[in-house]
Enzyme design. Sequence first.
Site, PDB file in Angstrom:
ATOM      1  N   SER A 183     -11.287  -0.833  -0.876  1.00  0.00           N
ATOM      2  CA  SER A 183      -9.877  -0.681  -0.103  1.00  0.00           C
ATOM      3  C   SER A 183     -10.049  -1.229   1.257  1.00  0.00           C
ATOM      4  O   SER A 183      -9.217  -1.694   1.969  1.00  0.00           O
ATOM      5  CB  SER A 183      -9.239   0.362  -0.438  1.00  0.00           C
ATOM      6  OG  SER A 183      -8.688   0.697  -1.567  1.00  0.00           O
ATOM      7  N   HIS A 200      -4.053   5.953   3.176  1.00  0.00           N
ATOM      8  CA  HIS A 200      -4.461   4.705   2.783  1.00  0.00           C
ATOM      9  C   HIS A 200      -3.897   3.597   3.401  1.00  0.00           C
ATOM     10  O   HIS A 200      -4.594   2.466   3.821  1.00  0.00           O
ATOM     11  CB  HIS A 200      -4.649   4.739   1.202  1.00  0.00           C
ATOM     12  CG  HIS A 200      -5.300   3.619   0.549  1.00  0.00           C
ATOM     13  ND1 HIS A 200      -4.958   2.308   0.332  1.00  0.00           N
ATOM     14  CD2 HIS A 200      -6.549   3.655  -0.046  1.00  0.00           C
ATOM     15  CE1 HIS A 200      -5.761   1.651  -0.258  1.00  0.00           C
ATOM     16  NE2 HIS A 200      -6.877   2.514  -0.118  1.00  0.00           N
ATOM     17  N   ASP A 225       1.014  -1.322  -0.166  1.00  0.00           N
ATOM     18  CA  ASP A 225      -0.004  -0.098   0.171  1.00  0.00           C
ATOM     19  C   ASP A 225       0.884   1.150  -0.027  1.00  0.00           C
ATOM     20  O   ASP A 225       1.967   1.279  -0.339  1.00  0.00           O
ATOM     21  CB  ASP A 225      -0.970   0.126   1.202  1.00  0.00           C
ATOM     22  CG  ASP A 225      -2.467   0.594   0.820  1.00  0.00           C
ATOM     23  OD1 ASP A 225      -2.288   1.755   0.596  1.00  0.00           O
ATOM     24  OD2 ASP A 225      -3.183  -0.136   1.010  1.00  0.00           O
TER      25      ASP A 225
END
Length: 786
Positions: free
Chosen positions: A551, A218, A141
């Site tokens: 996600s 994220h 990520d």
Amino acid sequence: MAVFLLLLIVSFLSFYPIQATQESHSHVHIVYLGHNDGLNASLAAKVHLQLLSRVFTDPDEARDAILYSYSYGFSGFAALLNSTQAAKLSEEVISVFRSRMLELHTTRSWDFMGLNLHIQMEQSAGMQLKFGDDIVVGILDTGVWPESQSFRDDSHLGDIPSSWHGTCVAGEEFDPATACNRKLIGARYYLAGFESEVGPLNTSGGAEYRSPRDRVGHGTHTASTAVGAVSPNTSYVGGLGSGVARGGAPRARLAVYKVCWLKDLTGRCSDADILAAFDDALRDGVHVLSASLGSTPPLTPLFMTSTEIGSFHAMQLGVPVVFSAGNDGPDAGTVQNVSPWVITVAASTIDRRFPTVITLGNNVSLVGESFNVNDTKTRLVESGSVFADGSCSLDQLTNGSHSAASGKVVLCFSTMGMVSGGVAALAVYAAGGAGVIFAETISRRSTQDNLLLTVHVDLRQGTRILDYIRSSSRPPTVRISRSRTLIGRSPAPAVAYFSSRGPSSISPYILKPDITAPGVNILAAWPPKSSPTVIPLDKRSVTWNFDSGTSMSCPHVSGIVAVVRSVHPTWSPAAIKSALMTTAYMYDDTSDVMLAGGTLKAADGFDVGAGHVDPLRALDPGLVYDVGARDHVLFLCSLGYTRAQIRQMVLPSPALDTSCGGAAPEYDLNYPAIVLPHLNATVTVKRTVTNVGARRDAVYRAAVVSPQGARAAVWPPALAFSPYRDVASYYVTVTPAKLSRARYDFGEIVWSDGYHRVRTPLVVRVATMPDTAAMDTTISTGPQDS
């Protein structure tokens, strides 16, 4: 200001990588050779250089062209090649493909799924819930914010597992001595592919970090969701969503592989860097891999992208890989990451809402949803008085927009120009407005933080507000109250409207997505240097943030996989996936069938795969569908790969038959679902199950629900297991029973021993009309003859 914001929102809402024009100069390409064949890193690098030297006149040029040499989990390399060099190399290897830029796709979700911290669960098999003890979960990520409470050191975790061979790499504002500990045990970053395509990383003013440190947010969010430590008294701004935050496997260890970098206000991830991370992760000794990224359709063949290659070899080494399904819903056929050896996760809601009372100047009150932390009372105007066509978009701002909107709340409709709440909020912000009431269809209504106060209502409520504005004899006003957190008062789960749907556009015989999990307004850790919206105009700082997307659902399943693996360390990735799928459910908490967001219909297999994940039932599934090396050989044969190619792709074994003689069709892969996308005659499908329950002498009986327009029968109708026989096969015969021009219908096969319920989705597309049969073709995903 308006021009700046227009450019900003175009960048912010662009979910597609910028495609470079075809030029004569070199681009990053991946050259895939198959398994490693037992070579060490040094020998593999020499082989790669020798192969590459065949397309360069100077050996030094070949050496300079290589970005990565992949040498542990699989063999291959990333190099700068022009189209002629790439074409010449493709004649000698399994595949050569251009490295693309892939995209990035809590306090309540775990309790909602029944996996709460207070469970003292000891099942009939004597299994104790371990919450991922000593399982290492690798996250591909945007990196990690190591100071977060989710990744703090904990002496109760004990020593780092002896099987771990990874490291923490130093970098900008990332000191391994203080960043890594018994929780965060590994951190690496990969830039060669990104910088070769995009140019030098922008690190000025903290715009990014040349290190494993997360700038986007994220990666921190997904890692916290999967394996975050127990963190009491957490909440979003204003105390919203307060409670105890943690990951699904809070006792698991975390290894971070930063492959995505801030570009155009989102994360961009190079194929070349992703493959390097896969290779390192497998060498390091991870037990589970999680990647919330992908590329929108059209999809490439299965072995022409980093995610499919890396996950195939991870699977062969016993490492389950979990991917997000994508955020291109609710249209059909948009699902990503569709290979049968990965777990693909859709997104669904949980039973938490944030009701917000709207009181109009005529004392009429309505309830919308928002993340509003302050009472607000101000003037109210409709969008037509601010925007030229009433569409609440930046390009419709006029010279009088600022005076019309200044200090006011603007009523916007999604149906006028099909804008989103985020677009409307930025447009109203540019006009000087104080907030937005955003009316959208009931099938798409959602809640998100848009920098500017935004209250989401449905079209009926929006119409009532519009009627008030137009009929009011005095200047219209509105009072928007603080939002509240409400649990258990709305049907859940339901499929998120944005969640990508099947069928697979690459292999329609494989049901995708596989499963759904919470992915809407998930609260998890966040870097304080990144605002909640990541928009530069947003100067707020938070350590916990709401985010939505597949996600977010992906790391939920990754955490559950870590829990299952800690209880069943010998199960294969296929067995673990089967346990998740066959124990999933299709109903919400009102005992009605889940709704498919973006529509008003009940959810089906293309919305949710086998259903919503059930962590506790997955620990004791009763039966599992396992997949061996020979199964993968036959599947690759069905895709058109030759025996020579397959021998390079599948790990060698003395007893393994790599021939394609008598190759089975794609639908005979031993998958926990049966999909027949072109049923124009009777078809018989074989499946094999393994008894993993505590009772070795169990007897399972089948119950069949035939899809509409087809007749399905199972033989034998009962399966008997004993201490000497834990594997059994059965056959499903499906016959078309209607004239149809090809529409999908859904049924199921359920095996039960009176305690376990092992459900297998059955999806058929009856195509018996002559014109349909003539036009319908099977998608080929294997190599094509030249």
